[in-house]
Scaffold this motif. Structure first.
Motif, PDB file in Angstrom:
ATOM      1  N   ASP A   1       0.830  -1.216   0.000  1.00  0.00           N
ATOM      2  CA  ASP A   1       0.000   0.000   0.000  1.00  0.00           C
ATOM      3  C   ASP A   1       0.857   1.255   0.000  1.00  0.00           C
ATOM      4  OD1 ASP A   1      -2.432  -1.376  -0.022  1.00  0.00           O
ATOM      5  OD2 ASP A   1      -2.447  -1.583   2.165  1.00  0.00           O
ATOM      6  N   ARG A   2       1.953   1.232   0.753  1.00  0.00           N
ATOM      7  CA  ARG A   2       2.824   2.409   0.809  1.00  0.00           C
ATOM      8  C   ARG A   2       3.467   2.669  -0.543  1.00  0.00           C
ATOM      9  NH1 ARG A   2       8.197   3.419   1.785  1.00  0.00           N
ATOM     10  NH2 ARG A   2       8.664   1.216   2.081  1.00  0.00           N
ATOM     11  N   HIS A   3       3.942   1.612  -1.205  1.00  0.00           N
ATOM     12  CA  HIS A   3       4.575   1.777  -2.516  1.00  0.00           C
ATOM     13  C   HIS A   3       3.568   2.270  -3.555  1.00  0.00           C
ATOM     14  CE1 HIS A   3       7.563  -1.430  -1.005  1.00  0.00           C
ATOM     15  NE2 HIS A   3       8.098  -0.229  -0.865  1.00  0.00           N
ATOM     16  N   LEU A   4       2.385   1.669  -3.561  1.00  0.00           N
ATOM     17  CA  LEU A   4       1.370   2.082  -4.532  1.00  0.00           C
ATOM     18  C   LEU A   4       0.969   3.538  -4.326  1.00  0.00           C
ATOM     19  CD1 LEU A   4      -0.855  -1.131  -4.546  1.00  0.00           C
ATOM     20  CD2 LEU A   4       0.705  -0.379  -6.356  1.00  0.00           C
ATOM     21  N   GLY A   5       1.013   3.979  -3.054  1.00  0.00           N
ATOM     22  CA  GLY A   5       0.667   5.368  -2.778  1.00  0.00           C
ATOM     23  C   GLY A   5       1.714   6.361  -3.212  1.00  0.00           C
ATOM     24  N   LEU A   6       2.931   5.878  -3.492  1.00  0.00           N
ATOM     25  CA  LEU A   6       4.015   6.774  -3.894  1.00  0.00           C
ATOM     26  C   LEU A   6       4.010   7.084  -5.390  1.00  0.00           C
ATOM     27  CD1 LEU A   6       7.007   5.349  -1.787  1.00  0.00           C
ATOM     28  CD2 LEU A   6       5.907   7.579  -1.483  1.00  0.00           C
ATOM     29  N   VAL A   7       3.387   6.223  -6.197  1.00  0.00           N
ATOM     30  CA  VAL A   7       3.425   6.409  -7.648  1.00  0.00           C
ATOM     31  C   VAL A   7       2.044   6.831  -8.143  1.00  0.00           C
ATOM     32  CG1 VAL A   7       5.309   4.786  -7.953  1.00  0.00           C
ATOM     33  CG2 VAL A   7       2.974   3.968  -8.083  1.00  0.00           C
TER      34      VAL A   7
ATOM     35  N   GLU B   1      -4.163  -1.759 -13.902  1.00  0.00           N
ATOM     36  CA  GLU B   1      -4.559  -2.604 -12.771  1.00  0.00           C
ATOM     37  C   GLU B   1      -3.520  -2.474 -11.667  1.00  0.00           C
ATOM     38  OE1 GLU B   1      -6.071  -7.215 -12.215  1.00  0.00           O
ATOM     39  OE2 GLU B   1      -4.306  -6.827 -13.474  1.00  0.00           O
ATOM     40  N   ARG B   2      -3.953  -2.167 -10.461  1.00  0.00           N
ATOM     41  CA  ARG B   2      -3.036  -2.004  -9.323  1.00  0.00           C
ATOM     42  C   ARG B   2      -3.477  -2.956  -8.217  1.00  0.00           C
ATOM     43  NH1 ARG B   2      -0.609   3.376  -9.487  1.00  0.00           N
ATOM     44  NH2 ARG B   2      -0.761   3.587  -7.222  1.00  0.00           N
ATOM     45  N   ILE B   3      -2.565  -3.817  -7.772  1.00  0.00           N
ATOM     46  CA  ILE B   3      -2.907  -4.869  -6.807  1.00  0.00           C
ATOM     47  C   ILE B   3      -1.979  -4.757  -5.608  1.00  0.00           C
ATOM     48  CG2 ILE B   3      -3.096  -7.347  -6.406  1.00  0.00           C
ATOM     49  CD1 ILE B   3      -3.597  -7.690  -9.402  1.00  0.00           C
ATOM     50  N   ALA B   4      -2.544  -4.583  -4.418  1.00  0.00           N
ATOM     51  CA  ALA B   4      -1.762  -4.555  -3.174  1.00  0.00           C
ATOM     52  C   ALA B   4      -1.424  -5.977  -2.741  1.00  0.00           C
ATOM     53  CB  ALA B   4      -2.548  -3.839  -2.086  1.00  0.00           C
ATOM     54  N   TRP B   5      -0.264  -6.135  -2.132  1.00  0.00           N
ATOM     55  CA  TRP B   5       0.150  -7.462  -1.684  1.00  0.00           C
ATOM     56  C   TRP B   5      -0.853  -8.032  -0.691  1.00  0.00           C
ATOM     57  CZ3 TRP B   5       3.325  -9.177  -4.921  1.00  0.00           C
ATOM     58  CH2 TRP B   5       4.466  -8.506  -5.343  1.00  0.00           C
ATOM     59  N   PRO B   6      -1.217  -9.293  -0.873  1.00  0.00           N
ATOM     60  CA  PRO B   6      -2.049  -9.964   0.141  1.00  0.00           C
ATOM     61  C   PRO B   6      -1.171 -10.428   1.291  1.00  0.00           C
ATOM     62  CG  PRO B   6      -1.527 -11.509  -1.609  1.00  0.00           C
ATOM     63  CD  PRO B   6      -0.898 -10.180  -2.007  1.00  0.00           C
ATOM     64  N   SER B   7      -1.798 -11.022   2.278  1.00  0.00           N
ATOM     65  CA  SER B   7      -1.050 -11.629   3.381  1.00  0.00           C
ATOM     66  C   SER B   7      -1.468 -13.098   3.504  1.00  0.00           C
ATOM     67  CB  SER B   7      -1.335 -10.896   4.691  1.00  0.00           C
ATOM     68  OG  SER B   7      -0.603 -11.474   5.752  1.00  0.00           O
TER      69      SER B   7
END
Length: 415
Positions: A49-55, A62-68
């Motif tokens: 989420d932090r990385h996606l928020g930087l770009v 398509e933008r996908i946040a890492w799951p856990s």
């Protein structure tokens, strides 16, 4: 689960389709033109989420946040094989990053990487520490005990934190182990506008928390009561919790020499007792692994305690009796039999588990065990060694020699 896109124009097999882009806290401003283009032109972007928020967002992308856990996303990435995919990472993706995980599943010719300076590089630059002379470790998702083997007077460590509480937890651990005089320098959000630096002795750190994104620089200073972990095998018996079932340090040093630990190798320690052989095997190289097989639950508990105390908390303990307990274990590079030697079929089972170049070592202190080793040498070859060790002990007002129980060592290199 996110689905793959259409397959109208897949890239040719073996051509790069996956780009790994390392980001710093300065975001896109710190990217090279090629890395920036890879982010903008990707059909799918994976990242935290932090990385996606930087770009910046790109229409239709398509933008996908890492799951856990993060590994759940690996099939999603592979499902997009042949289409332009970008994975965002912190700093250098191949230094404690996602790059190594992806490289185990995808051929290198299908990937392109654009690394940014790692947190280790940035921290070394801030402090003026030569990186090649500094031990770099990650505590992100890993046990704090991993630092124990590297705590020595004068040592310098760079540590990736798990979160903002890591520095305080580390400070407490340093005080407990006699390194309270060590200096902690915590570097928060390096490379960004909110970068901050805090510094204090471990004994004075207290419970202060910092930003979750932080790197710890540790300059070790040992107190007189410090308990460093020796760098060579044959550590004293007092370093281990045991009930007397422990390979004596002189014999242990010889046994490890015959086992000849390499880098990234796996050991089976059968009849492990205190786990001393398995622990010293793992201490020989940070990438080494070991499985300690022990039938008695109280000894298995000692093995786990010793592994944590001496800094190898990833030692696997299997509670059971060999050879039955060996079923399903990964193939070893070396095997040590310290207990259960007279169990029918055990030596043969261990020999069969080893590939060419593997080492099999067994120790005996009984007549029956010696007979098993003599027969094994007759059938399989190898070398027999007899060790007799005397230690000086008080004798009245003087000292006298007290012999330890003689030990027979059989060692075999599989051809």
């Amino acid at each position: 689960m996110p689905q793959a896109g259409n397959d109208e124009s897949p890239a040719r097999d073996g051509q790069p389709w996956l780009t790994l882009v390392g980001l710093g806290e300065d975001g896109p401003a710190g990217l090279t033109p090629a890395a920036r283009a890879a982010v903008e032109q990707a059909e799918t972007v994976f990242g935290g989420d932090r990385h996606l928020g930087l770009v910046p967002e790109v229409p239709g992308q398509e933008r996908i946040a890492w799951p856990s856990p993060l590994t759940d996303a690996l099939p999603w990435i592979e499902a997009r094989r042949g289409r332009p995919v970008c994975v965002l990472a912190s700093g250098d993706p191949f230094w404690h990053g996602i790059g190594a995980t992806l490289a185990r599943r995808l051929p290198p010719e299908e990937m392109v990487a654009h690394p940014a300076p790692s947190a280790f590089s940035l921290a070394a630059a801030r402090l003026g520490w030569p990186l090649q002379e500094t031990r770099c470790l990650s505590l992100h998702g890993r046990a704090l005990e991993r630092v124990h083997p590297w705590l020595h007077d004068g040592a310098r460590l760079l540590l990736l934190s798990w979160d903002g509480s890591t520095p305080a937890a580390l400070a407490r651990r340093l005080v407990e182990r006699g390194f309270g005089a060590s200096t902690l320098t915590v570097l928060e959000r390096m490379g960004g506008p909110e970068e901050r630096r805090r510094e204090a002795r471990a004994a004075d750190w207290g419970e202060a928390t910092v930003a979750d994104l932080n790197t710890i620089a540790l300059a070790c200073r040992a107190d007189p009561e410090a308990r460093p972990v020796a760098r060579a095998p044959g550590r004293p018996e007092e370093a281990f919790t045991h009930d007397g079932q422990i390979t004596k340090r002189e014999v242990r040093a010889v046994t490890l020499a015959h086992l000849a630990p390499g880098a990234g190798e796996l050991l089976w320690d059968i009849g492990a007792g205190s786990g001393a052989i398995a622990i010293e095997w793992m201490l020989a190289d940070p990438a080494n692994r070991a499985v300690a097989v022990e039938p008695r639950p109280e000894r298995a508990a000692n093995i786990a305690a010793n592994a944590g105390e001496l800094g190898v908390p990833d030692l696997q303990t299997v509670e059971g009796k060999a050879p039955e307990a060996l079923e399903g274990l990964p193939a070893p590079d070396a095997v040590f039999i310290g207990g259960g030697l007279t169990t029918p079929g055990l030596v043969e089972r261990c020999r069969q588990a080893l590939r060419p170049g593997g080492r099999l070592v067994a120790n005996s202190v009984t007549v029956e065990g010696d007979a098993v080793l003599a027969a094994a040498r007759e059938r399989l070859g190898g070398q027999l060694t007899r060790l007799a060790v005397d230690r000086a002990e008080p004798l009245g007002g003087f000292s006298g020699w007290s012999p330890l129980r003689p030990v027979t060592v059989w060692s075999l290199v599989v051809r």
